[in-house]
Scaffold this motif. Sequence first.
Motif, PDB file in Angstrom:
ATOM      1  N   PHE A  22       0.800  -1.226   0.000  1.00  0.00           N
ATOM      2  CA  PHE A  22       0.000   0.000   0.000  1.00  0.00           C
ATOM      3  C   PHE A  22       0.835   1.280   0.000  1.00  0.00           C
ATOM      4  N   GLY A  23       2.150   1.144   0.188  1.00  0.00           N
ATOM      5  CA  GLY A  23       3.009   2.300   0.026  1.00  0.00           C
ATOM      6  C   GLY A  23       3.074   2.763  -1.423  1.00  0.00           C
ATOM      7  N   GLN A  24       2.660   1.877  -2.336  1.00  0.00           N
ATOM      8  CA  GLN A  24       2.693   2.178  -3.771  1.00  0.00           C
ATOM      9  C   GLN A  24       1.325   2.630  -4.287  1.00  0.00           C
ATOM     10  N   VAL A  25       0.375   2.789  -3.375  1.00  0.00           N
ATOM     11  CA  VAL A  25      -0.995   3.155  -3.745  1.00  0.00           C
ATOM     12  C   VAL A  25      -1.291   4.534  -3.177  1.00  0.00           C
ATOM     13  N   SER A  26      -2.013   5.352  -3.947  1.00  0.00           N
ATOM     14  CA  SER A  26      -2.371   6.675  -3.444  1.00  0.00           C
ATOM     15  C   SER A  26      -3.847   6.954  -3.712  1.00  0.00           C
ATOM     16  N   ASN A  27      -4.336   8.031  -3.123  1.00  0.00           N
ATOM     17  CA  ASN A  27      -5.719   8.490  -3.323  1.00  0.00           C
ATOM     18  C   ASN A  27      -6.752   7.417  -3.013  1.00  0.00           C
ATOM     19  N   ALA A  28      -6.452   6.540  -2.064  1.00  0.00           N
ATOM     20  CA  ALA A  28      -7.429   5.513  -1.697  1.00  0.00           C
ATOM     21  C   ALA A  28      -8.526   6.152  -0.857  1.00  0.00           C
ATOM     22  N   TYR A  29      -9.758   5.729  -1.110  1.00  0.00           N
ATOM     23  CA  TYR A  29     -10.890   6.281  -0.360  1.00  0.00           C
ATOM     24  C   TYR A  29     -12.012   5.260  -0.255  1.00  0.00           C
ATOM     25  N   ILE A  30     -12.915   5.531   0.666  1.00  0.00           N
ATOM     26  CA  ILE A  30     -14.181   4.809   0.749  1.00  0.00           C
ATOM     27  C   ILE A  30     -15.261   5.869   0.823  1.00  0.00           C
ATOM     28  N   ARG A  31     -16.376   5.621   0.171  1.00  0.00           N
ATOM     29  CA  ARG A  31     -17.495   6.551   0.269  1.00  0.00           C
ATOM     30  C   ARG A  31     -18.784   5.766   0.367  1.00  0.00           C
ATOM     31  N   ILE A  32     -19.749   6.363   1.050  1.00  0.00           N
ATOM     32  CA  ILE A  32     -21.055   5.736   1.185  1.00  0.00           C
ATOM     33  C   ILE A  32     -22.060   6.621   0.479  1.00  0.00           C
ATOM     34  N   VAL A  33     -22.818   6.006  -0.424  1.00  0.00           N
ATOM     35  CA  VAL A  33     -23.739   6.739  -1.281  1.00  0.00           C
ATOM     36  C   VAL A  33     -25.159   6.209  -1.071  1.00  0.00           C
ATOM     37  N   ASP A  34     -26.112   7.136  -0.947  1.00  0.00           N
ATOM     38  CA  ASP A  34     -27.533   6.785  -0.907  1.00  0.00           C
ATOM     39  C   ASP A  34     -27.924   6.411  -2.333  1.00  0.00           C
ATOM     40  N   GLU A  35     -28.259   5.134  -2.528  1.00  0.00           N
ATOM     41  CA  GLU A  35     -28.524   4.660  -3.884  1.00  0.00           C
ATOM     42  C   GLU A  35     -29.756   5.313  -4.499  1.00  0.00           C
ATOM     43  N   ALA A  36     -30.748   5.604  -3.681  1.00  0.00           N
ATOM     44  CA  ALA A  36     -32.000   6.177  -4.203  1.00  0.00           C
ATOM     45  C   ALA A  36     -31.779   7.551  -4.822  1.00  0.00           C
ATOM     46  N   THR A  37     -30.926   8.374  -4.206  1.00  0.00           N
ATOM     47  CA  THR A  37     -30.731   9.747  -4.677  1.00  0.00           C
ATOM     48  C   THR A  37     -29.357   9.963  -5.310  1.00  0.00           C
ATOM     49  N   ASN A  38     -28.511   8.917  -5.279  1.00  0.00           N
ATOM     50  CA  ASN A  38     -27.128   8.998  -5.765  1.00  0.00           C
ATOM     51  C   ASN A  38     -26.347  10.118  -5.057  1.00  0.00           C
ATOM     52  N   THR A  39     -26.677  10.340  -3.779  1.00  0.00           N
ATOM     53  CA  THR A  39     -26.017  11.367  -2.980  1.00  0.00           C
ATOM     54  C   THR A  39     -24.915  10.749  -2.140  1.00  0.00           C
ATOM     55  N   ARG A  74     -17.525  10.299   3.166  1.00  0.00           N
ATOM     56  CA  ARG A  74     -16.297  10.007   2.416  1.00  0.00           C
ATOM     57  C   ARG A  74     -15.125  10.008   3.390  1.00  0.00           C
ATOM     58  N   TYR A  75     -14.248   9.033   3.210  1.00  0.00           N
ATOM     59  CA  TYR A  75     -13.054   8.941   4.036  1.00  0.00           C
ATOM     60  C   TYR A  75     -11.866   8.688   3.110  1.00  0.00           C
ATOM     61  N   ASP A  76     -10.979   9.673   3.022  1.00  0.00           N
ATOM     62  CA  ASP A  76      -9.755   9.539   2.236  1.00  0.00           C
ATOM     63  C   ASP A  76      -8.663   9.001   3.138  1.00  0.00           C
ATOM     64  N   LEU A  77      -8.032   7.912   2.716  1.00  0.00           N
ATOM     65  CA  LEU A  77      -7.088   7.230   3.592  1.00  0.00           C
ATOM     66  C   LEU A  77      -5.756   7.943   3.761  1.00  0.00           C
ATOM     67  N   GLY A  78      -5.421   8.848   2.851  1.00  0.00           N
ATOM     68  CA  GLY A  78      -4.134   9.516   2.989  1.00  0.00           C
ATOM     69  C   GLY A  78      -2.987   8.576   2.657  1.00  0.00           C
TER      70      GLY A  78
END
Length: 193
Positions: free
Chosen positions: A122-139, A143-147
């Motif tokens: 993972f030292g070779q990976v950047s801009n990793a993130y997880i996000r949670i989206v409301d599927e009904a509204t696509n909102t 969001r959590y950026d891992l840094g």
Amino acid sequence: MPINLTKGQKVDLTKGNPGLKNIYVGLGWDVNAFDSGTDFDLDASAFLCGANGKCPTDKEFIFYGNLVHASESVKHMGDNLTGEGEGDDEQIQIDLTKIPADIEKIAFTVTIYDSDTRRQNFGQVSNAYIRIVDEATNTELIRYDLGEDFSIETAVVVGELYRNNGEWKFNAIGSGFQGGLAALCGHYGIEVA
């Protein structure tokens, strides 16, 4: 406007979004500029855990080899072998109303496929993130950026959904493991062949 989390931060998901039912968890990443000679194949997984923090059976481990939980509460939308392009690289759909009562939390993880052979981490990976989206509204709700906190790790617990007083919350975890998917499976009580 999504809530941007920092490591260790916890946030309500359903309390502030009454009626929230279908969400998807998007995970994304980029590979740093150098070329290791092989593609990076990062894999998102979900571990459905009971009150003891372990998966009741290996069927509660949702990944590219077991895409849908029997309850249909968690569905992996398929393996992305290269992580090319913009946006989410892999997505996991969640139906909050179908999660079995004995499941207290769902941990979302990312591992590097065949990391030992390919000499990748993972030292070779950047801009990793997880996000949670409301599927009904696509909102995008969370969001959590891992840094860039990682160096030699080959697996990361990105975050988890967990029950709290009848509501669902999200915890930004961002903790790395060495030993790839096997180490994570051991952590969550899954036996690996």
